[in-house]
Motif scaffolding. Structure first.
Motif, short mmCIF file in Angstrom:
data_model
loop_
_atom_site.label_atom_id
_atom_site.label_comp_id
_atom_site.label_asym_id
_atom_site.label_seq_id
_atom_site.Cartn_x
_atom_site.Cartn_y
_atom_site.Cartn_z
N MET A 4 0.84 -1.20 0.00
CA MET A 4 0.00 0.00 0.00
C MET A 4 0.87 1.26 0.00
N ILE A 5 1.97 1.24 0.77
CA ILE A 5 2.88 2.39 0.79
C ILE A 5 3.52 2.57 -0.58
N ALA A 6 3.95 1.48 -1.20
CA ALA A 6 4.56 1.57 -2.53
C ALA A 6 3.55 2.09 -3.56
N SER A 11 1.81 6.81 -6.93
CA SER A 11 0.80 7.78 -7.35
C SER A 11 1.12 9.20 -6.87
N HIS A 12 1.88 9.34 -5.81
CA HIS A 12 2.27 10.65 -5.28
C HIS A 12 3.79 10.69 -5.10
N PRO A 13 4.55 10.95 -6.15
CA PRO A 13 6.02 10.91 -6.04
C PRO A 13 6.60 12.02 -5.16
N ALA A 14 5.83 13.02 -4.82
CA ALA A 14 6.34 14.09 -3.96
C ALA A 14 6.53 13.61 -2.52
N LEU A 15 5.98 12.44 -2.19
CA LEU A 15 6.15 11.92 -0.83
C LEU A 15 7.47 11.17 -0.64
N ILE A 16 8.19 10.88 -1.72
CA ILE A 16 9.43 10.12 -1.62
C ILE A 16 10.48 10.84 -0.77
N ILE A 22 12.60 11.17 6.80
CA ILE A 22 12.12 10.60 8.06
C ILE A 22 12.89 9.31 8.37
N GLY A 23 13.12 8.49 7.36
CA GLY A 23 13.90 7.27 7.56
C GLY A 23 15.33 7.57 7.95
N GLY A 24 15.96 8.56 7.31
CA GLY A 24 17.32 8.95 7.67
C GLY A 24 17.40 9.51 9.08
#
Length: 82
Positions: A4-6, A11-16, A22-24
């Motif tokens: 679901m996250i993928a 669909s929303h590449p601005a969230l990458i 946040i992961g870093g």
């Protein structure tokens, strides 16, 4: 869950960048916590064999993450032995 996250990231590449930062940040904070728990002389895990580990530090032991102006390898002993 990961599918679901993928799907949402496709669909929303601005969230990458949001997920990357946040992961870093989570990775760096976990590294900092682990380093402070394992390397800091104020934190002791074994109270029976070494209850006061800060007393066994030499004058040229570097326990800070980094030092800008002090070269710990060239410090001399300026305190008495007890």
């Amino acid at each position: 869950m990961l599918g679901m996250i993928a799907k949402q990231l496709r669909s929303h590449p601005a969230l990458i960048p949001l997920f990357l930062f946040i992961g870093g940040g989570a990775t760096m904070s976990a590294f900092s916590l682990c380093r402070a728990a394992l390397k800091n002389p104020d934190c002791t895990w074994d109270h029976t064999s070494n209850p006061e580990p800060w007393n066994k530090l030499g004058p040229n032991d570097q326990y800070k993450l980094f030092s800008i102006t002090t070269d710990y390898s060239k410090l001399k002993k300026d305190r008495p032995d007890f």
